[in-house]
Design an enzyme around this catalytic site. Structure first.
Site, mmCIF file in Angstrom:
data_model
loop_
_atom_site.group_PDB
_atom_site.id
_atom_site.type_symbol
_atom_site.label_atom_id
_atom_site.label_comp_id
_atom_site.label_asym_id
_atom_site.label_seq_id
_atom_site.Cartn_x
_atom_site.Cartn_y
_atom_site.Cartn_z
ATOM 1 N N PHE A 61 -6.554 22.192 -24.658
ATOM 2 C CA PHE A 61 -6.824 20.767 -24.754
ATOM 3 C C PHE A 61 -8.057 20.496 -23.893
ATOM 4 C CE2 PHE A 61 -6.715 16.289 -23.771
ATOM 5 C CZ PHE A 61 -6.798 15.814 -25.070
ATOM 6 N N ASP B 227 2.702 20.554 -20.357
ATOM 7 C CA ASP B 227 1.945 19.318 -20.563
ATOM 8 C C ASP B 227 2.902 18.411 -21.334
ATOM 9 O OD1 ASP B 227 0.482 17.204 -21.501
ATOM 10 O OD2 ASP B 227 -1.329 18.371 -21.847
ATOM 11 N N TYR C 204 0.833 -1.203 0.000
ATOM 12 C CA TYR C 204 0.000 0.000 0.000
ATOM 13 C C TYR C 204 0.871 1.256 0.000
ATOM 14 C CZ TYR C 204 -3.704 3.301 0.816
ATOM 15 O OH TYR C 204 -4.573 4.349 0.645
ATOM 16 N N LYS D 8 0.542 7.918 -23.338
ATOM 17 C CA LYS D 8 0.967 8.249 -24.713
ATOM 18 C C LYS D 8 2.456 7.915 -24.872
ATOM 19 C CE LYS D 8 -2.949 10.790 -24.269
ATOM 20 N NZ LYS D 8 -3.754 10.763 -23.033
HETATM 21 N N1 PM9 Z 1 -5.466 12.757 -24.710
HETATM 22 C C1 PM9 Z 1 -6.210 11.771 -26.704
HETATM 23 O O1 PM9 Z 1 -6.860 10.894 -27.279
HETATM 24 C C2 PM9 Z 1 -7.132 10.929 -24.475
HETATM 25 C C3 PM9 Z 1 -8.575 11.187 -24.611
HETATM 26 S S1 PM9 Z 1 -9.089 12.854 -24.423
HETATM 27 C C4 PM9 Z 1 -9.711 13.141 -25.927
HETATM 28 O O2 PM9 Z 1 -5.504 12.584 -27.314
HETATM 29 C C5 PM9 Z 1 -2.910 15.917 -23.612
HETATM 30 C C6 PM9 Z 1 -2.076 16.669 -24.583
HETATM 31 C C7 PM9 Z 1 -3.635 14.818 -24.012
HETATM 32 C C8 PM9 Z 1 -4.441 14.108 -23.059
HETATM 33 C C9 PM9 Z 1 -5.264 13.039 -23.437
HETATM 34 C C10 PM9 Z 1 -4.423 14.574 -21.721
HETATM 35 C C11 PM9 Z 1 -5.222 13.876 -20.659
HETATM 36 C C12 PM9 Z 1 -3.686 15.667 -21.380
HETATM 37 N N2 PM9 Z 1 -2.947 16.321 -22.328
HETATM 38 O O3 PM9 Z 1 -6.319 10.978 -21.005
HETATM 39 O O4 PM9 Z 1 -6.295 11.862 -18.707
HETATM 40 O O5 PM9 Z 1 -3.581 14.430 -25.274
HETATM 41 O O6 PM9 Z 1 -4.448 10.419 -19.450
HETATM 42 O O7 PM9 Z 1 -4.627 12.677 -20.341
HETATM 43 C C13 PM9 Z 1 -6.252 11.848 -25.264
HETATM 44 P P1 PM9 Z 1 -5.480 11.397 -19.854
#
Ligand code: PM9
Length: 462
Positions: free
Chosen positions: A128, A219, A76, A262
Site C-alpha cells: 500500500f 493493517d 491536554y 475508513k
Molecule cells: N487509504 C485511500 O484512499 C487514503 C489516501 S492514500 C491513497 O484508500 C490502508 C489500507 C489505506 C490507507 C489510506 C492507509 C493510510 C493505510 N492503509 O490515509 O493515513 O487504505 O489515514 O491511512 C486511502 P491514512
C-alpha cells in the site's frame, strides 16, 4: 432490520441533513481538468459532482457520533474520550495498548521507525502506498508475498488477499528471520481491489511467522469489511458475529495500524494498537515527537469520541451488509454491461480494469490516469488512479514499477450516496466505455519525490 425473507432491502438509516451537489458543464470540467494537470487529486471538490475519489474521511457520521462530538473533553492530558477509545479498541480489536495518531500513516510511521532497521525486509500482502513509503523511509525493503491470483483481475478466488505461505518461507530461507522484523497483513487488500484474507490464512501466517520470531502487524483499516467477507464466504463462520470474527482475526496478530477514516467513519483519526509493552513504551514516547501527547495523538477529544463510537457502529451487521451491498450493486450492473472490472467486487470500491478498457495505450502512457480524467470530463464523477502512477519508482533503481494491475478506483464513502447516485455512476462509466477508442493517453510533466500520485501533473499526448 431483521433478516426475515423479503425481496429487497434498503440502507439501514434515513437522512437528516443534506449537502447540495453541484452539476457542471463539460466546458467547465475541461477547464478544471486542465488546471488540475489531469490529476483528480488536484481538482477542487466544488467542481466535482459525485466524489468517488476515496472512502477515507469522507463518510457520513451518525447522530450518535455527532452527539459524541459534543462530549469532547478537550483537556491536554488524560481526556475521558481517550479512555473511551481505549476501552473500545480493547473490547473489539482485543489489543492491550493504544497510541492514538492523527491518521493511519501516523501509526505506520511510528511502527516502521520502531521495528525496522536499515537493510531489513518487510513482507506484505501487496504494497500500500503510504505503508510501503514509511517502511522504505525507515530503511526497509518491501517484499510482496500475496498469492498470484491477486494480480489477476479475472480470478474469482474468494480470498484474493491471502498471503502465499511459500513466498514467506522462501524469503525467510533467503534473508534469514532476523532480517524480517514483521510481516504486514492488510485486511482487506486495497490495491488488489479491496480483496479479503481468510481466517484460515491469517491463522497459518501467524503460526509460521511466530515460529520464526517474526511479528505480525495487521493493517486493520478495513478489517470490519474483511470480517464480513469471512462471515459470508468462509465455512464455519456463518453464525459468528462480525464483532467476534474481527476479534479472532486480531488475536493472531501482535498489533495493528489503523486509519479510522475508513471502517470507523470519522473525518480524521487513527491509531497504533499493540500487545508488547516494550514496543508500546517506545511508541508512546515517539508519538509525543510526531503527533502529540500519548492520550491525544494529534486529535481533539471530540475526534477520539467519534472514533470510539464509530467502532461500535462499524461492526453492526446491517451496516456492513448495506455498505458492501452498495458496491456489489454497482459491480453487478457494470458486469452486465460487459465493462471490465476487478472480480469479485471488493469491499470499498469498484476497480475498472484500465488495461482492458484502453488496450491501445502502453502502461507508460498512463491508461488508468487517462481513464480517471476522461470519466471526470464525461460526468463530473471523480475516481482515483491505482496503477503505474500510484506504484511509483523502485527506490534503488529509480525505474517505474510496472504493476500488473492498472486500475481506476470508484470508491464509495459509507452512508453518503444513494442508489440513484449509483445508477448515474454506472451510466457515466458506460458512456466513457463507449468513447474509449478516442482516448490518447497522458505524459507526466511534474513528478514529486514521495507518493507522486497525489501531486503529479500530466498533459494529453497528441
Ligand atoms: N487509504 C485511500 O484512499 C487514503 C489516501 S492514500 C491513497 O484508500 C490502508 C489500507 C489505506 C490507507 C489510506 C492507509 C493510510 C493505510 N492503509 O490515509 O493515513 O487504505 O489515514 O491511512 C486511502 P491514512
Amino acid at each position: 432490520m431483521s433478516d426475515t425473507p423479503k425481496r429487497s432491502w434498503a440502507e439501514p438509516f434515513k437522512i437528516k441533513m443534506v449537502e447540495p451537489l453541484k452539476m457542471t458543464t463539460r466546458e467547465e470540467r475541461k477547464k478544471a481538468l486542465q488546471e488540475a494537470g489531469y490529476n483528480t487529486f488536484l481538482l477542487r471538490s466544488e467542481d466535482v459532482y459525485i466524489d468517488l475519489l476515496t472512502d477515507s474521511g469522507t463518510n457520513a457520521m451518525s447522530d450518535y457520533q455527532w452527539a459524541g462530538m459534543m462530549l469532547g473533553d478537550e483537556a491536554y492530558a488524560g481526556s475521558k474520550n481517550f479512555y473511551n477509545l481505549e476501552n473500545a479498541v480493547q473490547k473489539f480489536y482485543g489489543y492491550k495498548y493504544l497510541v492514538p495518531t492523527h491518521q493511519g500513516r501516523g501509526a505506520e510511521h511510528i511502527i516502521s521507525k520502531i521495528l525496522i532497521k536499515p537493510g531489513d525486509f518487510v513482507p506484505g500482502n501487496m504494497y500500500f502506498t503510504t505503508t510501503r513509503a514509511h517502511q522504505e523511509l525507515a530503511g526497509g525493503n518491501f517484499v510482496d508475498v500475496i498469492i498470484d491470483e491477486a494480480h489477476d483481475p479475472t480470478s474469482l478466488h474468494p480470498f484474493k488477499g491471502n498471503v502465499d505461505l511459500d513466498k514467506v518461507e522462501s524469503l525467510i530461507k533467503k534473508v534469514g528471520a532476523k532480517k524480517i522484523p514483521y510481516i504486514s497483513i492488510a485486511v482487506t487488500v486495497n490495491m488488489a481491489g479491496g480483496q479479503p484474507v481468510s481466517m484460515e490464512n491469517i491463522r497459518a501466517v501467524s503460526k509460521l511467522c511466530r515460529s520464526h520470531g517474526i511479528k505480525v502487524i495487521l493493517d486493520a483499516t478495513r478489517a470490519v469489511e474483511n470480517a464480513y467477507y469471512i462471515k459470508t464466504r468462509e465455512k464455519g463462520f456463518e453464525d459468528r458475529t462480525v464483532a467476534q470474527i474481527l476479534h479472532e482475526m486480531c488475536s493472531y496478530t501482535d498489533g495493528c495500524t489503523m486509519s479510522g477514516k475508513k471502517d470507523l467513519m470519522v473525518n480524521i483519526g487513527g491509531f497504533l494498537a499493540i500487545n508488547d509493552w516494550d514496543v508500546f513504551e517506545e511508541a508512546r514516547n515517539m508519538v509525543v515527537l510526531f503527533e502529540g501527547l500519548h492520550t491525544y495523538g494529534g486529535l481533539a477529544g471530540r475526534d477520539l469520541e467519534a472514533m470510539a463510537r464509530g467502532i461500535e457502529e462499524a461492526v453492526q451487521y446491517d451496516h456492513i451488509r448495506a455498505r458492501i451491498g452498495q458496491v456489489e450493486y454497482v459491480g453487478e450492473k457494470l458486469k452486465a454491461l460487459g465493462i471490465p472490472i476487478v472480480q469479485p467486487t471488493g469491499g470499498h470500491a469498484i476497480f475498472l480494469d484500465a488495461r482492458k478498457f484502453l488496450p491501445h495505450l502502453k502502461q507508460d502512457q498512463f491508461p488508468a490516469q487517462t481513464l480517471a480524467a476522461e470519466l471526470y470530463l464525461e460526468s463530473g464523477i471523480r475516481a482515483m488512479e491505482r496503477g503505474i502512477v500510484s506504484a511509483g519508482r523502485n527506490k534503488d533503481t529509480g525505474e517505474h514499477y510496472y504493476p500488473k494491475l492498472e486500475l481506476v478506483r470508484l470508491t464509495f464513502p459509507r452512508r453518503v450516496y444513494t442508489q440513484a447516485h449509483c445508477d448515474v455512476t454506472v451510466e457515466a462509466v458506460e458512456a466513457t466505455f463507449e468513447a474509449r477508442n478516442q482516448m490518447k493517453g497522458l505524459k507526466m510533466v511534474y513528478e514529486p519525490k514521495y507518493l507522486r500520485f497525489f501531486q503529479a501533473r500530466f498533459e494529453p499526448l497528441a
